[in-house]
Design an enzyme around this catalytic site. Structure first.
Site, PDB file in Angstrom:
ATOM      1  N   HIS A 155       0.869  -1.183   0.000  1.00  0.00           N
ATOM      2  CA  HIS A 155       0.000   0.000   0.000  1.00  0.00           C
ATOM      3  C   HIS A 155       0.900   1.225   0.000  1.00  0.00           C
ATOM      4  CE1 HIS A 155      -3.798   2.206   0.769  1.00  0.00           C
ATOM      5  NE2 HIS A 155      -2.963   3.084   1.304  1.00  0.00           N
ATOM      6  N   CYS A 156       0.711   2.095  -1.002  1.00  0.00           N
ATOM      7  CA  CYS A 156       1.551   3.277  -1.137  1.00  0.00           C
ATOM      8  C   CYS A 156       0.746   4.522  -0.769  1.00  0.00           C
ATOM      9  CB  CYS A 156       2.073   3.398  -2.569  1.00  0.00           C
ATOM     10  SG  CYS A 156       3.099   4.867  -2.839  1.00  0.00           S
ATOM     11  N   PRO A 157       1.111   5.230   0.297  1.00  0.00           N
ATOM     12  CA  PRO A 157       0.364   6.436   0.669  1.00  0.00           C
ATOM     13  C   PRO A 157       0.506   7.552  -0.354  1.00  0.00           C
ATOM     14  CG  PRO A 157       2.345   6.224   2.008  1.00  0.00           C
ATOM     15  CD  PRO A 157       2.210   4.956   1.236  1.00  0.00           C
ATOM     16  N   ASN A 161      -3.391   4.393  -2.477  1.00  0.00           N
ATOM     17  CA  ASN A 161      -4.010   3.165  -2.953  1.00  0.00           C
ATOM     18  C   ASN A 161      -3.038   2.014  -2.798  1.00  0.00           C
ATOM     19  OD1 ASN A 161      -5.956   1.534  -4.034  1.00  0.00           O
ATOM     20  ND2 ASN A 161      -5.820   2.328  -6.123  1.00  0.00           N
TER      21      ASN A 161
END
Length: 305
Positions: A155-157, A161
């Site tokens: 999960h990439c802030p 997403n």
């Protein structure tokens, strides 16, 4: 579908949902056609910061370094290249953020759905206790998205997403274009510094020398940081695709229970089809989903793309 690594993801077993098959199917159909967006405060702030920094870099490059340049073609060529790459980077960012990464339909652990799987005698399926979904192989639950994601990498802030089966291509393009424009900005800053020193900071910018120097120093720091980060992420993602192993699977040291794809098969699966310019275009396959549902004659929600 039985596998040892998925046993570790399931904390507890709950009975299959009963009597809600039609509601689950209608909800899943609506979710598939709605605009995907994660309402996470941290992710939204990080995405806003990303856009702000790209626009800042574009402002400094265009108004501080290129427009005051005495060379017309130097300004035009570099301006077109930099702004085109910035558009491609931001488009890749938007598509990564607004594309369903491969979410498993929520609450699909119903008897009707299990029967439709046509399982062999003795074959076992596992249900995620957090989102009440049947977990496909290589799916993992994201606590931020609150969904199980197929082939979840992480999960990439910064894109607000998960990076998964359906949006990994756009994330790879995002990191690639950010790395390119960061390198381009660094090169332009270096040339501009040399030019300003030669003319002793006279007529090298429409801004005062202290302001020009401050803006360019901050751009250099931003570009160097972004170049390092995105170059590492880009190479990591390519390695993940070529080795057919997600970052989560690598960190958990999971033994593969699936047949690994070859390098080119993996690249074609992620980017789609044979190698072409479409591989590096974030506009390929763009479809605009409806933001608001309309009511059908049965009283339920109907979505169209």
């Amino acid at each position: 579908m039985s596998s040892s690594h998925r046993l570790r993801d399931v904390e507890q077993q709950r009975p299959l949902l009963d009597g809600t098959e039609e509601a689950v199917e209608d909800r899943s159909r609506g979710e598939a056609e709605q605009l995907w967006f994660i309402q996470d405060c941290c992710g939204i702030v990080c995405a806003f910061i990303t856009w702000f920094l790209v626009f800042y870099a574009d402002f400094v490059v265009t108004f501080v370094m290129l427009l005051p340049s005495r060379s017309f073609w130097y300004a035009v060529v570099n301006g077109v290249v930099f702004n085109s790459l910035a558009v491609l980077a931001l488009t890749s960012h938007v598509r990564t953020m607004l594309t369903d990464p491969g979410a498993v339909p929520k609450g699909n652990a119903t008897k009707k759905h299990v029967q439709s799987l046509q399982l062999k005698p003795g074959e076992v399926v596992y249900k995620c206790p957090k989102c009440c979904s049947i977990k496909p192989e290589r799916a993992h639950h994201c606590s931020i998205c609150k969904r199980c994601i197929r082939k979840m990498d992480h999960h990439c802030p910064w894109v607000n997403n998960c990076v998964g089966e359906k949006n990994q291509r756009f994330f790879v393009l995002f990191t690639m274009y950010i790395a390119i424009i960061s390198g381009h900005a660094l090169a332009l800053c270096g040339y501009q510094f040399v030019t300003c020193i030669r003319v002793q900071w006279r007529e090298c910018s429409d801004f005062s020398p202290p302001v020009t120097m401050m803006l360019m120093i901050f751009l250099c720091m931003e570009s160097l940081l972004f170049l390092t980060f995105t170059a590492v992420m880009f190479s990591t993602q390519l390695h993940s695709i070529c080795s057919d192993e997600t970052e989560i699977e690598r960190l958990k040291n999971e033994k593969p229970t699936w047949e690994r794809r070859t390098r080119w098969v993996g690249l074609r699966a992620v980017f789609g089809g044979q190698p072409s310019l479409l591989w590096i275009s974030p506009f390929a396959g763009l479809k605009l989903p409806t933001l608001f549902p309309k009511r059908n004659w049965k009283g339920g929600a109907e979505f169209s793309v």
